[in-house]
Write an enzyme that holds these catalytic residues in place. Sequence first.
Site, mmCIF file in Angstrom:
data_model
loop_
_atom_site.group_PDB
_atom_site.id
_atom_site.type_symbol
_atom_site.label_atom_id
_atom_site.label_comp_id
_atom_site.label_asym_id
_atom_site.label_seq_id
_atom_site.Cartn_x
_atom_site.Cartn_y
_atom_site.Cartn_z
ATOM 1 N N GLY A 180 0.256 67.266 -43.910
ATOM 2 C CA GLY A 180 0.513 68.798 -44.459
ATOM 3 C C GLY A 180 0.383 69.723 -43.276
ATOM 4 N N THR A 181 0.076 69.516 -41.990
ATOM 5 C CA THR A 181 -0.158 70.605 -41.210
ATOM 6 C C THR A 181 0.871 70.499 -39.789
ATOM 7 O OG1 THR A 181 -1.735 71.420 -39.474
ATOM 8 C CG2 THR A 181 -1.903 69.072 -39.928
ATOM 9 N N HIS A 206 -11.179 76.983 -42.024
ATOM 10 C CA HIS A 206 -10.979 78.538 -41.814
ATOM 11 C C HIS A 206 -11.472 79.066 -43.104
ATOM 12 C CE1 HIS A 206 -7.201 77.064 -39.433
ATOM 13 N NE2 HIS A 206 -8.348 77.132 -38.682
ATOM 14 N N GLN A 219 -7.840 72.737 -43.273
ATOM 15 C CA GLN A 219 -7.611 74.333 -42.879
ATOM 16 C C GLN A 219 -7.226 75.392 -43.885
ATOM 17 O OE1 GLN A 219 -4.866 73.888 -38.941
ATOM 18 N NE2 GLN A 219 -4.213 71.961 -40.253
ATOM 19 N N ASN A 220 -7.020 74.636 -45.217
ATOM 20 C CA ASN A 220 -6.780 75.592 -46.199
ATOM 21 C C ASN A 220 -7.755 76.464 -46.734
ATOM 22 O OD1 ASN A 220 -4.231 74.321 -45.874
ATOM 23 N ND2 ASN A 220 -4.615 72.887 -47.690
ATOM 24 N N ALA A 258 2.977 65.157 -49.472
ATOM 25 C CA ALA A 258 1.881 64.674 -49.805
ATOM 26 C C ALA A 258 1.726 64.260 -51.434
ATOM 27 C CB ALA A 258 0.697 65.855 -49.703
ATOM 28 N N PRO A 270 6.760 65.765 -44.514
ATOM 29 C CA PRO A 270 8.381 65.679 -44.349
ATOM 30 C C PRO A 270 9.088 65.951 -43.205
ATOM 31 C CG PRO A 270 7.629 67.659 -45.674
ATOM 32 C CD PRO A 270 6.615 67.011 -45.167
HETATM 33 P P1 OAD Z 1 2.088 75.560 -41.341
HETATM 34 O O1 OAD Z 1 2.653 76.380 -42.174
HETATM 35 O O2 OAD Z 1 2.149 75.708 -39.828
HETATM 36 O O3 OAD Z 1 2.574 74.048 -41.554
HETATM 37 C C1 OAD Z 1 2.765 73.288 -42.758
HETATM 38 C C2 OAD Z 1 3.152 71.740 -42.654
HETATM 39 O O4 OAD Z 1 3.329 71.334 -44.008
HETATM 40 C C3 OAD Z 1 4.387 71.827 -41.884
HETATM 41 O O5 OAD Z 1 4.694 70.897 -40.848
HETATM 42 C C4 OAD Z 1 5.403 70.967 -43.039
HETATM 43 O O6 OAD Z 1 6.368 70.398 -42.681
HETATM 44 C C5 OAD Z 1 4.330 70.547 -43.999
HETATM 45 N N1 OAD Z 1 4.927 70.492 -45.458
HETATM 46 C C6 OAD Z 1 5.579 71.246 -46.238
HETATM 47 N N2 OAD Z 1 5.488 70.767 -47.380
HETATM 48 C C7 OAD Z 1 4.902 69.859 -47.315
HETATM 49 C C8 OAD Z 1 4.503 68.867 -48.543
HETATM 50 N N3 OAD Z 1 5.112 68.854 -49.846
HETATM 51 N N4 OAD Z 1 3.697 67.718 -48.170
HETATM 52 C C9 OAD Z 1 3.269 67.308 -46.813
HETATM 53 N N5 OAD Z 1 3.505 68.387 -45.879
HETATM 54 C C10 OAD Z 1 4.259 69.300 -46.062
HETATM 55 O O7 OAD Z 1 0.491 75.450 -41.890
HETATM 56 P P2 OAD Z 1 -0.946 74.919 -41.373
HETATM 57 O O8 OAD Z 1 -0.604 73.838 -40.050
HETATM 58 O O9 OAD Z 1 -1.764 74.505 -42.127
HETATM 59 O O10 OAD Z 1 -4.771 79.467 -40.208
HETATM 60 O O11 OAD Z 1 -1.206 76.091 -40.553
HETATM 61 C C11 OAD Z 1 -2.477 76.110 -39.552
HETATM 62 C C12 OAD Z 1 -3.159 77.317 -39.929
HETATM 63 O O12 OAD Z 1 -2.212 78.317 -39.287
HETATM 64 C C13 OAD Z 1 -3.410 77.815 -41.051
HETATM 65 O O13 OAD Z 1 -4.896 77.376 -41.587
HETATM 66 C C14 OAD Z 1 -3.494 79.408 -40.878
HETATM 67 C C15 OAD Z 1 -2.147 79.558 -40.133
HETATM 68 O O14 OAD Z 1 -2.022 80.922 -39.605
HETATM 69 C C16 OAD Z 1 -5.080 81.096 -40.021
HETATM 70 O O15 OAD Z 1 -4.480 81.903 -40.617
HETATM 71 C C17 OAD Z 1 -6.326 81.288 -39.220
#
Ligand code: OAD
Length: 252
Positions: free
Chosen positions: A193-194, A119, A101-102, A237, A220
Amino acid sequence: MLFDFVLLDKLRAARHIAIFSGAGMSAESGIPTFREAHTGLWAKYRPEDLATPDAFLRDPATVWNWYAWRRDFVRQARPNPGHLAVARLESLVPKVTVITQNVDGLHQRAGSGNVIELHGSILETRCFDCGQPAEDAALAAAAPVQGETPPRCGHCGGLLRPGVVWFGESLPSAAWNRASDVLDDADVFFCIGTSSLVEPAASLPRYARSCGRTVIQINPEATSHDEIAQYILRGKAGEVMPELLAAAWPRA
Ligand code: OAD
């Protein structure tokens, strides 16, 4: 971290591993996630003001400049040990597909050769009107007309926009179709990480589980996908992935 022996056997026996990643994958590269309480981008900015076509039409300069700031930030970031471990999987397993998604391109810069960007990419630019991509060189040459920001398309004169998917827009159909095909073939599906909140991407891990894939969650924090994952590796990660590969392939 100790890992389940059955999990390690499944990794070693896998023919095709899918890695579904979100912003947490790049957190240890210094790139802010979206929804973390105080540091997330959506804690400081309103997505409806920056990440929708209407926001761009209302205030193209503000949207353009915000993405230009993020793009410069991304260009200075470096892949972290989590990205590098994902890339290293390609030397250990017959097939690896990254479905991300990144928009930061860090999986590719880490060496992953089979990346699906659901995305889009913040490193790409296209015309809002005709959709033509704008090469960086052309972009650099297209100094804003009379100080106008964003620059204009060299083909139709429309405004240029970042090559990312905004809320309210469809995902690139080719990317979505490729990701759906992966679900029918992969043995193991990592969800790394999502927060698993944004559809349709968030449906992929659930579909993978319903197709009988082994789903592994690395985060986490707990998310809604904890309930569908056979294995939950609670951690970052950049820490968990290198340890997992070392445990599964100690002599590799
Ligand atoms: P989020 O910011 O919603 O979620 C990030 C996730 O990563 C959370 O569950 C954290 O707990 C986790 N996290 C944080 N640090 C971490 C680490 N070091 N290792 C592993 N996990 C970790 O981001 P996304 O789920 O990617 O789309 O968001 C999805 C979409 O919403 C994005 O692609 C973007 C956003 O709005 C658009 O803008 C269309």
